[in-house]
Structure formats: structure tokens, C-alpha cells
Design an enzyme around this catalytic site. Structure first.
Site, short mmCIF file in Angstrom:
data_model
loop_
_atom_site.label_atom_id
_atom_site.label_comp_id
_atom_site.label_asym_id
_atom_site.label_seq_id
_atom_site.Cartn_x
_atom_site.Cartn_y
_atom_site.Cartn_z
N GLU A 1 0.80 -1.32 -0.04
CA GLU A 1 -0.68 -0.09 -0.40
C GLU A 1 0.99 1.06 0.18
OE1 GLU A 1 -2.38 2.18 3.23
OE2 GLU A 1 -2.77 0.22 3.67
N ARG B 1 0.97 10.70 0.57
CA ARG B 1 1.38 11.21 1.73
C ARG B 1 2.16 12.08 1.61
NH1 ARG B 1 1.51 8.35 7.00
NH2 ARG B 1 -0.40 6.82 7.04
N LYS C 1 -10.77 -1.08 7.65
CA LYS C 1 -9.29 -0.61 8.46
C LYS C 1 -9.78 -0.02 10.01
CE LYS C 1 -5.86 2.23 8.17
NZ LYS C 1 -5.01 3.57 7.32
#
Length: 202
Positions: A37, A41, A124
Site C-alpha cells: 500500500e 502522503r 480498516k
């Protein structure tokens, strides 16, 4: 499970320099991990994602998704899944429209109920350790026996194994195989060792 394949550990990557993304992705595959993943950011995130998508045997997803355009761009590139820190209806709808597996983050029973109301079976759970770790997960998951969770946030090689023993846990996400020192020094040897250890948890 089709997305995860044999992997119950999802490496969560924050990358500042895309120039070594191919070497980094190949390092994961060679270490026995076939999923990553890439979090959105940094300025290098999208380019790194595109580079890693060219690596045979590696399933690439995007994390830290915050807007519908992230999902559109990811779909156009060919990413296989998307993850976000929280739950928002428009992102769920967009992911469903794009037929992209999507794992939004939840932290409370109300958010879990919201996810169930939107027909999500896998969520999640973030930030796992700050929310109280395994005891908190056991308590919060008990009323929702059909929902599976991917705890992320504060997960390490040690506690990942403990999380994976929980019946509510489908997989875990973590960045411990990418320590800051190794990332800044581009130390593939160190990352490879940690990734190989993580692969033993699958």
C-alpha cells in the site's frame, strides 16, 4: 482475499524519493511479499505507485485516500485496491462505481455500523494500538461477528502475529519493514530482512 492473495501482512509505504521505487518493490517480492500500500502522503507517492505497478508479482494499492479524484487516478493507473484513514460515504460510492476494492478506516462502533450500512464487509481499524490494541478490538468487534478488520497503526513484527490470531482480523497493515533510517539510507538489505520476517506471518 482475492486482493490479499497469500498475504495477511500489508506493508504500508511512505516514500519520499520515487527513484528507487522499483528496487524497493522488487525487494518486497523477492522477500516473499506480493502486496504493498503506497500512501498518498508525499510528492513522490503517485510516481512511485506507477513504477511499482510495473513489477511482476506485486499487487499495488493506494493509501491515505482523501478525495474521489484519488480513486479515479488510481483506477486509471491500474491500482488493485484503496485504503483511507476514515469512512466517508462519497468515497465508498466512488470506489463501488469504479469496482475498486476499498478499505476505509473506522475507530468506533458507530463508524462500524455506518460501514455495515454501506454493505462493507472488511474495514480498516485505525489507529489500532492507540485505540487500545487487541483487548479493544475484541470488545469492539464482538457485536459485529460478520465484519472483518485490518488493524493498522502501531503494528509491529511482534504484535502483528498476535493480531492475526484474532478471528475478527483478516489482515494487518504496518510500516515496520520500512524503518526511517533504512528508508533515508536506501538500505535494501535491512528492508529485505524485515520484509522476509514479515512474510513468515502470512
Amino acid at each position: 482475499m482475492e486482493i490479499l492473495g497469500k498475504n495477511r501482512v500489508i506493508p504500508v509505504l511512505v516514500i519520499e524519493d520515487s527513484s528507487w521505487a522499483h528496487d524497493l518493490g522488487k525487494c518486497l517480492v523477492d522477500s516473499g511479499i506480493s502486496i504493498v500500500e503506497v500512501t498518498l502522503r508525499t510528492d513522490a507517492s503517485w510516481q512511485a505507485t506507477e513504477i511499482m505497478l510495473s513489477i511482476s508479482g506485486l499487487k499495488v494499492g493506494i493509501g491515505s485516500v482523501s478525495k474521489e479524484s484519488d480513486l479515479d487516478r488510481g483506477k486509471n493507473l491500474g491500482v488493485e485496491f484503496a485504503v483511507s484513514a476514515g469512512l466517508r460515504g462519497d468515497l465508498v460510492s466512488k470506489a463501488r462505481e469504479l469496482r475498486m476494492p476499498y478499505f476505509p478506516g473506522v475507530a468506533t462502533p458507530s463508524e462500524i455500523l455506518e460501514g455495515i450500512g454501506q454493505s462493507l464487509e472488511v474495514l480498516k481499524w485505525f489507529p489500532a494500538e492507540n485505540l487500545g490494541g487487541i483487548p479493544a478490538l475484541r470488545a469492539i468487534s464482538a457485536p459485529f461477528p460478520k465484519t472483518r478488520f485490518i488493524p493498522t497503526g502501531g503494528i509491529t513484527q511482534v504484535n502483528a502475529a498476535q493480531y492475526l490470531q484474532e478471528k475478527s482480523v483478516l489482515a494487518v497493515g504496518g510500516s515496520w519493514m520500512f524503518p526511517k533510517s533504512a528508508m533515508s539510507e536506501k538500505n535494501l538489505s535491512e528492508i529485505s530482512k524485515l520484509a522476509a520476517q514479515a512474510a513468515t506471518l502470512n
